[in-house]
Enzyme design. Structure first.
Site, PDB file in Angstrom:
ATOM      1  N   ASP A  18      -0.682  -3.482   6.804  1.00 17.31           N
ATOM      2  CA  ASP A  18      -0.756  -3.275   8.297  1.00 17.31           C
ATOM      3  C   ASP A  18      -2.257  -3.326   8.598  1.00 17.31           C
ATOM      4  O   ASP A  18      -2.595  -3.000   9.799  1.00 17.31           O
ATOM      5  CB  ASP A  18      -0.044  -2.181   8.679  1.00 17.31           C
ATOM      6  CG  ASP A  18      -0.397  -0.722   8.271  1.00 17.31           C
ATOM      7  OD1 ASP A  18      -1.783  -0.894   7.379  1.00 17.31           O
ATOM      8  OD2 ASP A  18      -0.118   0.323   8.641  1.00 17.31           O
ATOM      9  N   ASP A  52       0.858  -1.081  -0.110  1.00 12.56           N
ATOM     10  CA  ASP A  52      -0.002  -0.057   0.088  1.00 12.56           C
ATOM     11  C   ASP A  52       0.842   1.182   0.044  1.00 12.56           C
ATOM     12  O   ASP A  52       2.154   1.177   0.248  1.00 12.56           O
ATOM     13  CB  ASP A  52      -0.949  -0.099   1.274  1.00 12.56           C
ATOM     14  CG  ASP A  52      -1.883   1.041   1.136  1.00 12.56           C
ATOM     15  OD1 ASP A  52      -2.080   1.578   0.199  1.00 12.56           O
ATOM     16  OD2 ASP A  52      -2.912   0.862   1.972  1.00 12.56           O
ATOM     17  N   ASP A  97      31.955 -32.688   9.063  1.00 11.20           N
ATOM     18  CA  ASP A  97      30.867 -31.753   9.348  1.00 11.20           C
ATOM     19  C   ASP A  97      31.164 -30.680  10.290  1.00 11.20           C
ATOM     20  O   ASP A  97      30.439 -29.630  10.287  1.00 11.20           O
ATOM     21  CB  ASP A  97      29.847 -32.746   9.844  1.00 11.20           C
ATOM     22  CG  ASP A  97      28.992 -33.191   8.741  1.00 11.20           C
ATOM     23  OD1 ASP A  97      28.849 -32.710   7.754  1.00 11.20           O
ATOM     24  OD2 ASP A  97      28.391 -34.452   9.048  1.00 11.20           O
TER      25      ASP A  97
END
Length: 872
Positions: A608, A341, A705
């Protein structure tokens, strides 16, 4: 939409449990719940919270210590290893079984530690955004977290609030509640105090509100009857804040896992079959095959994902971007279109009333007085336009003296107008209906116009003049509302049907200046490959004026009326080419989002308001602000602490860095493991012994790892965040094959070196291969972590130090007592060790050369979205 079948679940314990609270009076329910109109005391509420538990539909998955720990052992790879350990135990190979279980425990502990830290950090961020309810406690109204609302609480609701529990309506004023989350009904339902039959279905319980629904307009006071899992929402095991749609990233991870499982099964069957044909012991062959297959897979991937995503969430939080759903970080980085908006995002959001004029364009104090009454008495959806009217009127000394509110016909996004009915002290025998709203929506209801204080019929010519006046003010950047009135007889109720035969009174013109920094923020987003599209309920001329000031294409505006007349296929075509959407209702916002997604775009939506919730749900990543209404924040994945597109740009860049580091682990680990596994599988038939034992393979995989975990904090080059990224399984497979085969070529050369030049026996061969395999994995980690030349890209400090430490362990293990006793490693001659280091150096140089050629031809992990979204 068909509503889900609902089963009523009674409160399991405490006063009033099990009653059909909607079928009795408020006093009866107060007595059953041992409560009162002033609410509970803090002590009473705390006792009920301990008794009934938190007001939550379900525990956040993966957040408790127990669930996190169990998750480590729920991996198929871990279960395979445990199976292998059990087989070893059955045949009394206790040492082998113990080593396997020890490595499983070490790997799982590492994963648990990383995920627990990540979960704790994310939980802390989410607590910052926890919804609160206005509850009467100790006779005062205080904010209380949703999780601490208990049965017997008296809660106050207003427009934009999310209902915190199942409750009886005690009093209501123009209360409209959206129950789409429960019933699938898109239109809000009016709620009022009263009694309905016990047999009334959910949709007919007009005196009750339910957890997870949201207030569209009006106010209410409610008495909580059921909380948590005992609510209607708990009965269908759903949550307002969760999305059932699988994200693009999650889909990629799932496909990646399926690919690995397929390869792993083939490797296990092939190696086990070959070893049996060669007459090797079955148990030894089984353990080797299982370890080989498991070694192919990045078993720490869940932990790596949690660590990387939570690290990204913490970094974004520092920039004012709070992540509610971790997976949304990946979608934020992959966003290609941002729909927003204009108010408060592209404009300052400080709306002022600039002018109030009558039908002749003259200043009209009497019209402003009417608008002031309309805005002051309004109790539905709070909005900045009404706030501007009240502020302007108060500054001029206007009050509501002499006027009393009689009724209100609430604003909705279809009518786009609000009506207040007042009784004036100087006109006791009649009521005045004051309607304010969008110019076209109000003018369509007018048959009269007030000119110079007199009412006269509204001619077509005058109607056209009024429309042109509103258009001209809109082209100047002013938002214009119309105000009309009607004198009515005294009656009990007033409805939408009374909004007819109105008399046009005047215009209200508002101004909200564009943000000075919005234009540069839009340009920055465009540089990141993110197109900004404005979706607004405002007049097309106002939207075009603001867009033009900010550098957006204002030449092609698509209106809500035009969209309503379009078929879906036509909208798909237009949506991608249009930057401005004006006069849009909430359902059309969602439809625009779906159209953009249909053309392959990854869509973010910033909103919002109450009317933004459907679009926030539909978007790939819903974005709201900390000051938004509850329902908007509850629908969003990302919440901005500051309504600023510059903050959002930082969030997009952070999401892309997080994605890049996640993809590094996947690509590097799978290619290195694939190369080693292919090498051992190919060499197995031609060697008189296994290339490595099962426990050596598992130890190798575990040690490699450790530095890979540190990729979550690795540096990312600017070019890797310059455009949206996407996990492409084809890209990963190509990367795995190319670099895996490079690794295999050097592996086979190493085998030849060991057997022909150094005449290595079984112990020396297995130890040498253990060392060189681990060192090459560490080297390739540093080479392939960047698209640049590796010496021109500085890795993260944690990654460097962890790599150095593991490399020292790899070289030292054959000479340490534990290496021989636990893993069958033997000391290597100095000349052989030097030769192995030379192999690692040659392999690193070759990988560097192949890398530059590869990245010139392919964009691994930076797969731009195709015209149509991926499907299973």
């Amino acid at each position: 939409m068909i509503a889900p079948r609902i089963k009523t679940i009674p409160q399991s314990s405490g006063p009033g449990s099990g009653i059909a609270y909607w079928s009795g009076s408020a006093q009866t329910l107060f007595g059953a719940l041992d409560s009162r109109s002033q609410g509970l005391s803090t002590i009473e509420a705390a006792a009920r919270l301990r008794r009934d538990g938190p007001n939550a539909v379900r525990e956040e998955s993966g957040r408790s210590i127990r669930s996190l720990l169990l998750r480590q052992f729920a991996s198929p790879l871990v279960l395979i290893l445990i199976f292998a350990a059990v087989v070893a135990g059955v045949v009394q190979e206790w040492f082998e079984a113990g080593i396997i279980l020890a490595i499983v425990l070490g790997s799982s502990t590492l994963g648990f530690a990383q995920e627990y830290r990540a979960s704790s950090a994310v939980a802390a961020l989410r607590r910052r955004l926890a919804l609160t309810a206005r509850v009467r406690r100790d006779g005062s109204v205080v904010p209380v977290p949703f999780s601490e609302v208990v049965a017997g609480d008296v809660v106050l609701l207003s427009a934009g609030a999310v209902v915190p529990a199942d409750a009886l309506v005690l009093a209501a004023s123009d209360l409209l509640v959206s129950e789409a989350a429960l019933t699938g009904e898109s239109f809000p339902v009016e709620k009022r105090a009263g009694i309905v039959p016990e047999s009334a279905p959910l949709a007919a319980r007009t005196n009750a509100v339910f957890l997870g629904t949201s207030v569209r307009s009006g106010t209410a006071e409610i008495l909580v009857a059921r909380t948590g899992q005992r609510t209607q929402y708990g009965a269908i095991a759903a949550q307002l804040t969760s999305k059932s749609v699988e994200t693009d990233f999650a889909r990629g991870i799932r496909r990646f896992g399926s690919m690995l499982i397929g390869i792993m099964i083939v490797v296990i069957i092939f190696v086990l079959t070959m070893n049996q044909l060669l007459g090797r012991p079955f148990l030894e062959s089984l353990l080797f095959a299982v370890a080989l297959g498991v070694g192919l897979s990045p078993e720490l991937l869940p932990a790596i994902l949690s660590v990387t995503l939570s690290a990204g969430a913490r970094e974004l939080a520092k920039r004012g971007v709070i992540v509610r759903q971790l997976e949304a970080i990946e979608n934020l980085g992959g966003m290609t279109v941002l729909c927003t908006d204009k108010t408060g995002t592209l404009t300052e959001g400080e709306i002022t009333l600039k002018a109030v004029v009558d039908a002749s364009g003259r200043d009209a104090p009497d019209v402003e007085r009417l608008a002031f009454l309309n805005a002051t008495f309004e109790t539905g959806i709070a909005n900045p336009l009404d706030a501007a009217i009240v502020a302007s009127g108060s500054a001029k000394g206007l009050t509501t003296a002499g006027a009393t509110k009689v009724d209100e016909i609430c604003y909705d996004f279809t009518r786009r107008r609000l009506t207040i009915v007042v009784e004036q002290a100087d006109r006791p025998g009649s009521r005045l209906l004051i309607t304010k709203g969008a110019v076209a929506n109000v003018l369509d209801l007018c048959t009269m116009v007030r000119v110079a204080g007199e009412e006269q019929p509204l001619s077509d010519r005058k109607r056209a003049e009024l429309g042109l006046y509103a258009q001209a003010r809109g082209e100047e950047g002013l938002r214009v509302l119309a105000l009309a009135v009607r004198r009515m007889d005294v009656r009990r109720d007033y409805t939408i049907a009374d909004e007819t035969a109105l008399c046009f009174a005047g215009f209200l013109a508002f101004y909200d200046p564009p943000k000075p920094e919005a234009a540069s923020a839009i340009a920055d987003l465009a540089a990141l490959g993110v197109a900004v599209k404005v979706i607004s309920g405002d007049n097309r001329h106002v939207v075009a004026h603001v867009a033009s000031a900010l550098g957006l294409d204002a030449g092609d505006v698509l209106t809500g009326g035009e969209i309503a007349a379009m078929k879906d296929e036509a909208l798909w075509n237009r949506a991608n080419r249009t930057s401005l959407f004006a006069e849009i209702d909430p359902q059309q916002k969602e439809r625009i989002i779906r159209a953009l997604q249909r053309t392959g775009q990854s869509v973010g939506y910033l909103g919002d308001g109450i009317n933004d919730a459907p679009a926030l749900y539909a978007a790939d990543v819903g974005i709201s602000v900390n000051s938004a209404v509850d329902v908007a924040r509850a629908s969003a994945d990302i919440v901005l602490l500051h309504r600023d597109l510059g903050v959002l740009r930082a969030g997009i860049e952070g999401g892309r860095r997080t994605f890049a580091n996640t993809l590094k682990y996947i690509c590097i680990t799978i290619s290195a493991n694939f190369g080693n596994m292919v090498s051992m599988a190919l060499a197995t038939p031609f060697l008189p012994f296994l290339p490595m034992t099962a426990v050596q393979i598992l130890l190798n995989n575990f040690l490699s790892d450790l530095p890979a975990v540190m990729l979550s904090s690795d540096t990312v080059e600017p070019e890797q965040v310059a455009k949206a990224q996407r996990m492409g399984i084809g890209d990963i497979q190509r990367f795995m094959i190319v670099f895996g085969l490079v690794s295999s070529a050097f592996d086979l050369a190493t085998f030849y070196l060991l057997l022909r030049l150094f005449r290595a026996d079984m112990g020396t061969f297995q130890t040498s291969w253990f060392v060189v395999s681990l060192l090459t994995e560490l080297a390739v980690l540093l080479v392939l972590r960047t698209h640049r030349a590796s010496w021109r890209s500085r890795p993260g400090k944690l990654l460097v130090w962890t790599t150095v430490i593991v490399a020292m362990i790899a070289v030292a293990s054959p000479y340490a007592g534990y290496g021989s006793a636990l893993f069958g490693l033997t000391p290597l001659p100095p000349t052989l060790l030097v030769a192995l280091i030379g192999v690692v150096a040659a392999y690193s140089a070759a990988t560097e050369a192949v890398k530059h050629r590869f990245f010139r031809r392919f964009a691994t992990g930076v797969s731009v979205r195709s015209p149509m979204p991926a499907t299973d």
